[in-house]
Scaffold this motif. Structure first.
Motif, mmCIF file in Angstrom:
data_model
loop_
_atom_site.group_PDB
_atom_site.id
_atom_site.type_symbol
_atom_site.label_atom_id
_atom_site.label_comp_id
_atom_site.label_asym_id
_atom_site.label_seq_id
_atom_site.Cartn_x
_atom_site.Cartn_y
_atom_site.Cartn_z
ATOM 1 N N UNK A 9 -35.828 -23.620 5.965
ATOM 2 C CA UNK A 9 -35.896 -22.289 5.365
ATOM 3 C C UNK A 9 -36.321 -22.313 3.891
ATOM 4 N N UNK A 10 -36.385 -23.483 3.275
ATOM 5 C CA UNK A 10 -36.813 -23.598 1.880
ATOM 6 C C UNK A 10 -38.298 -23.934 1.783
ATOM 7 N N UNK A 11 -38.689 -25.086 2.353
ATOM 8 C CA UNK A 11 -40.064 -25.576 2.186
ATOM 9 C C UNK A 11 -40.974 -25.233 3.366
ATOM 10 N N UNK A 12 -40.403 -24.686 4.445
ATOM 11 C CA UNK A 12 -41.126 -24.238 5.641
ATOM 12 C C UNK A 12 -41.805 -25.365 6.419
ATOM 13 N N UNK A 37 -35.069 -32.123 0.805
ATOM 14 C CA UNK A 37 -33.694 -32.581 0.524
ATOM 15 C C UNK A 37 -32.699 -31.467 0.197
ATOM 16 N N UNK A 38 -33.035 -30.216 0.434
ATOM 17 C CA UNK A 38 -32.082 -29.132 0.181
ATOM 18 C C UNK A 38 -31.209 -28.901 1.419
ATOM 19 N N UNK A 39 -29.960 -28.454 1.229
ATOM 20 C CA UNK A 39 -29.016 -28.332 2.342
ATOM 21 C C UNK A 39 -29.260 -27.096 3.205
ATOM 22 N N UNK A 40 -29.101 -27.305 4.498
ATOM 23 C CA UNK A 40 -29.269 -26.240 5.487
ATOM 24 C C UNK A 40 -27.956 -26.114 6.258
ATOM 25 N N UNK A 41 -27.424 -24.893 6.340
ATOM 26 C CA UNK A 41 -26.219 -24.637 7.121
ATOM 27 C C UNK A 41 -26.638 -24.375 8.565
ATOM 28 N N UNK A 42 -26.066 -25.135 9.477
ATOM 29 C CA UNK A 42 -26.442 -25.053 10.889
ATOM 30 C C UNK A 42 -25.203 -24.759 11.717
ATOM 31 N N UNK A 43 -25.300 -23.756 12.578
ATOM 32 C CA UNK A 43 -24.228 -23.420 13.514
ATOM 33 C C UNK A 43 -24.791 -23.534 14.924
ATOM 34 N N UNK A 44 -24.009 -24.159 15.813
ATOM 35 C CA UNK A 44 -24.494 -24.329 17.183
ATOM 36 C C UNK A 44 -23.330 -24.474 18.155
ATOM 37 N N UNK A 45 -23.642 -24.247 19.426
ATOM 38 C CA UNK A 45 -22.655 -24.394 20.500
ATOM 39 C C UNK A 45 -23.334 -24.974 21.728
ATOM 40 N N UNK A 46 -22.591 -25.814 22.422
ATOM 41 C CA UNK A 46 -23.031 -26.342 23.710
ATOM 42 C C UNK A 46 -22.053 -25.875 24.778
ATOM 43 N N UNK A 47 -22.562 -25.628 25.956
ATOM 44 C CA UNK A 47 -21.734 -25.400 27.132
ATOM 45 C C UNK A 47 -22.141 -26.476 28.118
ATOM 46 N N UNK A 48 -21.242 -27.418 28.322
ATOM 47 C CA UNK A 48 -21.539 -28.642 29.051
ATOM 48 C C UNK A 48 -22.669 -29.344 28.308
ATOM 49 N N UNK A 58 -30.412 -20.926 4.748
ATOM 50 C CA UNK A 58 -30.308 -21.506 3.411
ATOM 51 C C UNK A 58 -28.871 -21.410 2.943
ATOM 52 N N UNK A 59 -28.512 -22.272 2.026
ATOM 53 C CA UNK A 59 -27.251 -22.148 1.320
ATOM 54 C C UNK A 59 -27.596 -21.583 -0.047
ATOM 55 N N UNK A 60 -27.085 -20.402 -0.344
ATOM 56 C CA UNK A 60 -27.423 -19.703 -1.590
ATOM 57 C C UNK A 60 -27.199 -20.590 -2.813
#
Length: 64
Positions: A9-12, A37-48, A58-60
């Protein structure tokens, strides 16, 4: 591990990250972009073994 491609989301730039399929139902991690090298917040879920939710942002305060 599950390989997922995303656009930084920063450098594309397209990057690839590894997600832990054995983690809790709702997981949240911070990964640095392998290009800028900038931080990215990632949320995810798996089902099985299926990725059922994936979102990242992005992290503000980390913009140049």
């Amino acid at each position: 591990m599950y390989e997922k491609e995303l656009t930084c989301p920063y450098c594309l730039e397209a990057i690839t990250i590894l997600l832990d399929m054995g983690s809790d139902y709702n997981s949240e991690i911070i990964e640095d972009c392998e290009v800028c090298c900038r931080p990215i917040e990632i949320k995810y879920s798996f089902d099985e073994d299926e990725l059922i939710y994936f979102n990242y942002k992005k992290i503000e305060g980390n913009e140049f």
